[in-house]
Design a protein around this motif. Structure first.
Motif, PDB file in Angstrom:
ATOM      1  N   ASP A 143       0.850  -1.192   0.000  1.00  0.00           N
ATOM      2  CA  ASP A 143       0.000   0.000   0.000  1.00  0.00           C
ATOM      3  C   ASP A 143       0.888   1.246   0.000  1.00  0.00           C
ATOM      4  N   ALA A 144       0.258   2.408   0.157  1.00  0.00           N
ATOM      5  CA  ALA A 144       1.010   3.660   0.041  1.00  0.00           C
ATOM      6  C   ALA A 144       2.146   3.743   1.057  1.00  0.00           C
ATOM      7  N   GLY A 145       1.994   3.032   2.174  1.00  0.00           N
ATOM      8  CA  GLY A 145       3.000   3.125   3.230  1.00  0.00           C
ATOM      9  C   GLY A 145       4.168   2.174   3.035  1.00  0.00           C
ATOM     10  N   ARG A 146       3.896   1.038   2.352  1.00  0.00           N
ATOM     11  CA  ARG A 146       4.965   0.046   2.268  1.00  0.00           C
ATOM     12  C   ARG A 146       4.764  -0.903   1.079  1.00  0.00           C
ATOM     13  N   VAL A 147       5.815  -1.097   0.315  1.00  0.00           N
ATOM     14  CA  VAL A 147       5.796  -2.097  -0.751  1.00  0.00           C
ATOM     15  C   VAL A 147       6.202  -3.426  -0.113  1.00  0.00           C
ATOM     16  N   THR A 148       5.351  -4.451  -0.316  1.00  0.00           N
ATOM     17  CA  THR A 148       5.602  -5.727   0.375  1.00  0.00           C
ATOM     18  C   THR A 148       5.935  -6.876  -0.572  1.00  0.00           C
ATOM     19  N   GLY A 149       5.914  -6.587  -1.866  1.00  0.00           N
ATOM     20  CA  GLY A 149       6.242  -7.661  -2.805  1.00  0.00           C
ATOM     21  C   GLY A 149       5.936  -7.245  -4.226  1.00  0.00           C
ATOM     22  N   VAL A 150       5.998  -8.245  -5.139  1.00  0.00           N
ATOM     23  CA  VAL A 150       5.777  -7.943  -6.559  1.00  0.00           C
ATOM     24  C   VAL A 150       4.806  -8.941  -7.161  1.00  0.00           C
ATOM     25  N   ARG A 151       4.131  -8.471  -8.220  1.00  0.00           N
ATOM     26  CA  ARG A 151       3.232  -9.366  -8.952  1.00  0.00           C
ATOM     27  C   ARG A 151       3.910  -9.778 -10.252  1.00  0.00           C
ATOM     28  N   LEU A 152       3.793 -11.048 -10.580  1.00  0.00           N
ATOM     29  CA  LEU A 152       4.561 -11.604 -11.693  1.00  0.00           C
ATOM     30  C   LEU A 152       3.668 -12.383 -12.649  1.00  0.00           C
ATOM     31  N   ARG A 153       4.146 -12.502 -13.895  1.00  0.00           N
ATOM     32  CA  ARG A 153       3.468 -13.385 -14.850  1.00  0.00           C
ATOM     33  C   ARG A 153       4.520 -14.078 -15.702  1.00  0.00           C
ATOM     34  N   SER A 154       4.397 -15.395 -15.781  1.00  0.00           N
ATOM     35  CA  SER A 154       5.344 -16.157 -16.600  1.00  0.00           C
ATOM     36  C   SER A 154       5.085 -15.871 -18.080  1.00  0.00           C
ATOM     37  N   ARG A 155       6.141 -15.648 -18.835  1.00  0.00           N
ATOM     38  CA  ARG A 155       5.997 -15.419 -20.279  1.00  0.00           C
ATOM     39  C   ARG A 155       5.673 -16.721 -20.992  1.00  0.00           C
ATOM     40  N   GLU A 156       6.007 -17.850 -20.362  1.00  0.00           N
ATOM     41  CA  GLU A 156       5.852 -19.125 -21.052  1.00  0.00           C
ATOM     42  C   GLU A 156       4.509 -19.789 -20.734  1.00  0.00           C
ATOM     43  N   THR A 157       4.095 -19.779 -19.434  1.00  0.00           N
ATOM     44  CA  THR A 157       2.831 -20.451 -19.082  1.00  0.00           C
ATOM     45  C   THR A 157       1.692 -19.457 -18.872  1.00  0.00           C
ATOM     46  N   ARG A 158       2.004 -18.164 -18.819  1.00  0.00           N
ATOM     47  CA  ARG A 158       1.053 -17.079 -18.522  1.00  0.00           C
ATOM     48  C   ARG A 158       0.544 -17.142 -17.076  1.00  0.00           C
ATOM     49  N   ALA A 159       1.079 -18.068 -16.253  1.00  0.00           N
ATOM     50  CA  ALA A 159       0.637 -18.180 -14.850  1.00  0.00           C
ATOM     51  C   ALA A 159       1.052 -16.921 -14.100  1.00  0.00           C
TER      52      ALA A 159
END
Ligand code: FAD
Length: 461
Positions: A143-159
């Motif tokens: 949130d605005a106060g703290r970044v806690t991680g990242v969102r990812l997407r595989s280029r190969e499986t789209r997962a």
């Protein structure tokens, strides 16, 4: 305290340097990279600028050796050339050809394939660092106060997936989407500064002329904002494997064509025919590559109020430069060192990311100021205006340039600043001001200071 995990977005130069820094201060590091990283010195899609000439400035090379001791020797072993500047460089300034003074600065010359691969091999030998390849970063968590991680997407499986992190460092380069990713989690707009001289690069690789494979000078032809036809510059760099990379660059409205005929015609219009002669004589070994995403662009993460914890931007993602100055890689190293020093001083605390971002910005500021003050002199540059100080600087710069032809001291100071090895203030030392203010020679030499061997290789009688 549990396991502390750092996540680095982007596995380019800044990403690798950052991973090596985080591995020293945290327990585990994951690098997220959209490409599959090649197992050798090969070009890749995520690094299109890699096809163009890259000089690694002397100040950056020294800083790289502080960050990764012995790395510079490894680069040389992999084929990078140490180019003494100006002993091994023919430099055509707006006042004429510079003499090839000895014992001044140096820089490294190699293809980006070799630079990136060598550094990657060294950094990824650390078992605390892993890479998720063929994976796009699509956003941030928190949130605005703290970044806690990242969102990812595989280029190969789209997962899709989410990865938690105690510290996220954005090193996704010039095209970084971090301002949008931060906005999506409620962080205020990141202010951006853009100074765009509209530079276009066209690069082609040649085989070195017979007998010059290990020993031929680089050639640098500077663009002159006051000439009747500004907009043309060129750089020839000898690189590994007996090859020469030649970049022709133009400014808005004067762009080098990417076909053989047009490329050669553009070279003929340079203020000296040496590169046109080389194009006629040397065997091409690549096709032509064009690049035009070249603005100076700085994102003011250091001014975010409030700044989110747990997020830092570095390398081109933080600040990218007009490539003509050859400073981007060095600023990536300076940024990684600044991050290392901040983490070394205080470890990972709530204020660490904010302080590290400020330190990265401080390391970048003088380089940004230099690029802006150079580019503002050219008609057509957008995003900034000539100030009174710029006019004074420009007039002094012209005096320096004319006086440099006959002054070893001035050339040494100018090259130290250009190679980011010393502070710009050395150009204001009393000795330098005195020499700049002396009546300069009317003009410098109109022919490059070639040795007999070089003249023979170019078949100049
Ligand atoms: C034409 C040109 C010539 C240049 N010449 C010089 C020079 O002579 N000297 C010099 O010092 N500098 C030069 N530079 C600047 C230099 O190329 C950059 O400063 C340097 O590459 C910055 O490294 P970086 O790691 O920040 O970014 P990059 O090298 O661009 O790396 C970014 C990485 O992030 C990855 N990535 C991007 N988005 C995502 C995503 N969403 N998810 C996952 N991965 C992602 C990319 O695939 C890439 O691997 C030049 C630049 C250009 C354009």
């Amino acid at each position: 305290m549990g396991m502390r995990h750092g996540v680095v977005l982007g596995g380019g130069l800044a990403g690798m340097l950052t991973a090596s820094v985080l591995a020293r201060h945290l327990d585990a590091v994951t690098v997220i990279e959209r490409d599959r990283l090649p197992a050798g010195p090969l070009d890749r899609a995520g690094s299109p600028q890699g096809r163009h000439t890259h000089a690694f400035a002397g100040g950056g090379v020294a800083a790289l050796d502080r960050l990764l001791p012995g790395m510079v020797d490894e680069l040389v072993k992999a084929g990078a050339r140490r180019i003494r500047n100006p002993e091994d460089v023919l430099i055509l300034t707006t006042a004429g050809w510079l003499p090839r003074y000895q014992d001044m600065e140096s820089f490294l010359s190699a293809s980006r394939r070799v630079i990136d691969w060598s550094i990657r091999e060294r950094v990824l030998a650390d078992v605390r660092i892993s890479v998720r390849q063929a994976t796009d970063v699509t956003g941030l968590a928190g949130d605005a106060g703290r970044v806690t991680g990242v969102r990812l997407r595989s280029r190969e499986t789209r997962a899709t997936d989410e990865l938690a992190a105690d510290l996220v460092v954005d090193a996704t380069g010039r095209g970084s989407h971090a301002p949008r990713w931060l906005r999506e989690i409620g962080v205020p707009e990141v202010r951006e500064e853009l100074v765009d001289p509209g530079i276009v690069y066209v690069t082609k690789v040649f085989r070195a002329l017979p007998g010059t494979e290990d020993d031929f000078p680089a050639i640098m032809i500077a663009d002159d904002p006051r000439s009747e036809r500004p907009g043309r510059g060129a750089l020839l760099l000898p690189v590994e494997d007996g090859q020469w990379m030649l970049t022709l660059s133009g400014r808005r409205g004067v762009t080098p064509p990417s076909d053989d005929e047009g490329f050669h015609a553009f070279a003929r219009e340079l203020p000296h025919p040496i590169l046109s002669k080389i194009i006629e004589m040397a065997e091409p070994v690549s096709r032509m590559f064009r690049y035009d995403l070249t603005s100076n662009r700085r994102r003011r993460y250091d001014r975010l109020r409030p700044a989110p914890e747990g997020f830092v931007a570095i390398g081109d993602a933080h600040c990218s430069f007009n490539p003509v100055y050859g400073h981007g890689m060095t600023v990536s190293v300076f940024g990684a060192l600044a991050l290392h020093e901040t983490l070394g001083r205080q470890g990972l605390q709530p204020s660490t990311a904010r302080l590290a971002q400020k330190a990265v910005a401080r390391a970048t500021d003088p380089v940004w100021a230099m690029a802006r003050s150079q580019d503002v002199r050219f008609r057509g540059t957008t995003g900034t205006r000539m100030t009174m100080l710029d006019r004074v600087q420009e007039a002094y710069g012209r005096r320096l340039q004319r006086a440099a032809i006959g002054s070893r001291d001035i050339v040494a100071a100018q090259l130290s600043v250009f190679e980011l090895a010393g502070p710009p203030t050395q150009l204001l030392a009393p000795k330098i001001i005195r020499q700049a203010m002396r009546r300069p020679r009317a003009t410098g030499p109109t022919e490059p200071p070639l040795t007999e061997r070089e003249r023979a290789a170019l078949r100049i009688g």
